[in-house]
Design an enzyme around this catalytic site. Structure first.
Site, short mmCIF file in Angstrom:
data_model
loop_
_atom_site.label_atom_id
_atom_site.label_comp_id
_atom_site.label_asym_id
_atom_site.label_seq_id
_atom_site.Cartn_x
_atom_site.Cartn_y
_atom_site.Cartn_z
N CYS A 46 -5.04 4.49 8.25
CA CYS A 46 -5.27 3.39 7.30
C CYS A 46 -4.77 2.07 7.90
O CYS A 46 -3.59 1.96 8.26
CB CYS A 46 -4.57 3.68 5.97
SG CYS A 46 -4.71 2.34 4.77
N THR A 80 -1.65 0.32 6.24
CA THR A 80 -0.40 1.09 6.19
C THR A 80 0.25 1.06 7.56
O THR A 80 -0.41 1.31 8.57
CB THR A 80 -0.68 2.55 5.77
OG1 THR A 80 -1.37 2.56 4.52
CG2 THR A 80 0.62 3.33 5.63
N THR A 85 0.79 -1.24 0.00
CA THR A 85 0.00 0.00 0.00
C THR A 85 0.82 1.28 0.00
O THR A 85 1.81 1.36 -0.69
CB THR A 85 -1.00 -0.02 1.16
OG1 THR A 85 -0.33 -0.44 2.35
CG2 THR A 85 -2.11 -1.01 0.89
N GLY A 126 8.04 4.20 -6.81
CA GLY A 126 7.34 3.50 -5.75
C GLY A 126 6.07 2.91 -6.30
O GLY A 126 5.53 3.39 -7.30
N SER A 156 -3.88 2.49 -0.60
CA SER A 156 -5.06 2.56 0.26
C SER A 156 -5.05 3.77 1.17
O SER A 156 -6.10 4.31 1.52
CB SER A 156 -5.16 1.28 1.10
OG SER A 156 -4.01 1.15 1.92
N ALA A 183 -0.62 6.44 8.20
CA ALA A 183 -0.44 5.15 8.88
C ALA A 183 -1.33 5.04 10.11
O ALA A 183 -1.78 3.95 10.47
CB ALA A 183 1.02 4.95 9.26
N LYS A 200 8.99 -0.87 -1.02
CA LYS A 200 8.14 -0.46 -2.14
C LYS A 200 8.67 0.77 -2.87
O LYS A 200 8.09 1.19 -3.87
CB LYS A 200 6.73 -0.16 -1.63
CG LYS A 200 6.11 -1.25 -0.78
CD LYS A 200 4.79 -0.78 -0.22
CE LYS A 200 4.33 -1.67 0.92
NZ LYS A 200 3.11 -1.16 1.55
#
Length: 226
Positions: free
Chosen positions: A205, A208, A49, A92, A170, A202, A81
């Protein structure tokens, strides 16, 4: 005889309309595909994500979390990522992990063919949309260098933001909103804004985490004539 037993007793060829040999090959092929699909377990896909890119003054900061989710549980917490594709070019991804690795490889090839990042991204987006294999890959990418920040999608989109802020995944909308709120704050550079915005994302979500991977690009100011 009940309807259930009657249906079970009917030959598969009459139900499906396929010859027996062809039906058997089709079922075997689909089973092999499921067994060898590294991005799917028991019908659920691995998802990676939130990624955020912030451009301010003479810096571009790209940050991504490390969480990889499979349905409702966490499979990995320290995935990388955000990667440097070549000197001065960072990318990314958010989406299916195996698909994104394939797209990274293809973009690296395009950057070798076209040194200009924007041109390489356009060629990549064209191939992603038109190629029969690539267009089935599920991911979205951010690509940035000293002069441009871009979003790439499988629909052939190559989008440059007006304000130099891109958030995908997300938690991308949370991170984007936070970064836009902080972009005009005095004393906060691109890195400070990116870290603060990702921490907010973070916290909000569930897909995350706070295990961040970051890359910083220093933009050289244009040389003034003597």
């Amino acid at each position: 005889m009940s309807l259930l037993r009657l249906a079970a007793a009917r030959p598969l060829t009459r139900v499906t309309g396929l010859p027996t040999e062809r039906l058997a090959r089709s079922l075997a092929s689909s089973r092999r595909l499921r067994l060898h699909d590294d991005s799917a377990w028991y019908g659920q896909q691995l998802r990676a994500t939130t990624i955020l890119s912030v451009r301010k003054d003479d810096k571009v900061f790209i940050i991504g979390d490390g969480q990889v989710s499979l349905g409702s549980h966490v499979v990995k917490g320290n995935a990388r990522k955000v990667r440097t594709l070549k000197e001065g070019v960072v990318a990314g991804f958010a989406g299916a992990t195996a698909d994104a690795m394939t797209l990274f490889e293809r973009l690296e090839m395009k950057l070798q063919e076209h040194p200009e990042t924007a041109r390489a991204c356009v060629e990549m987006a064209k191939a992603w949309r038109m190629d029969k294999y690539l267009r089935r890959l599920e991911a979205i990418m951010i690509v940035a260098d000293a002069s441009v920040s871009l979003t790439l999608t499988g629909n052939g989109d190559v989008i440059e933001p007006e304000d130099g802020i891109i958030g995908i995944g997300s938690g991308g909308q949370f991170a984007t909103a936070a970064a836009r709120a902080l972009i005009d704050v005095d004393g906060m550079d691109a890195e400070a804004i990116g870290r603060k915005a990702m921490n907010i994302a973070a916290d909000m979500c569930v897909y995350t985490n706070h295990n961040f991977v970051t890359e910083l690009i220093e933009c050289k100011p244009p040389e003034t004539p003597p």
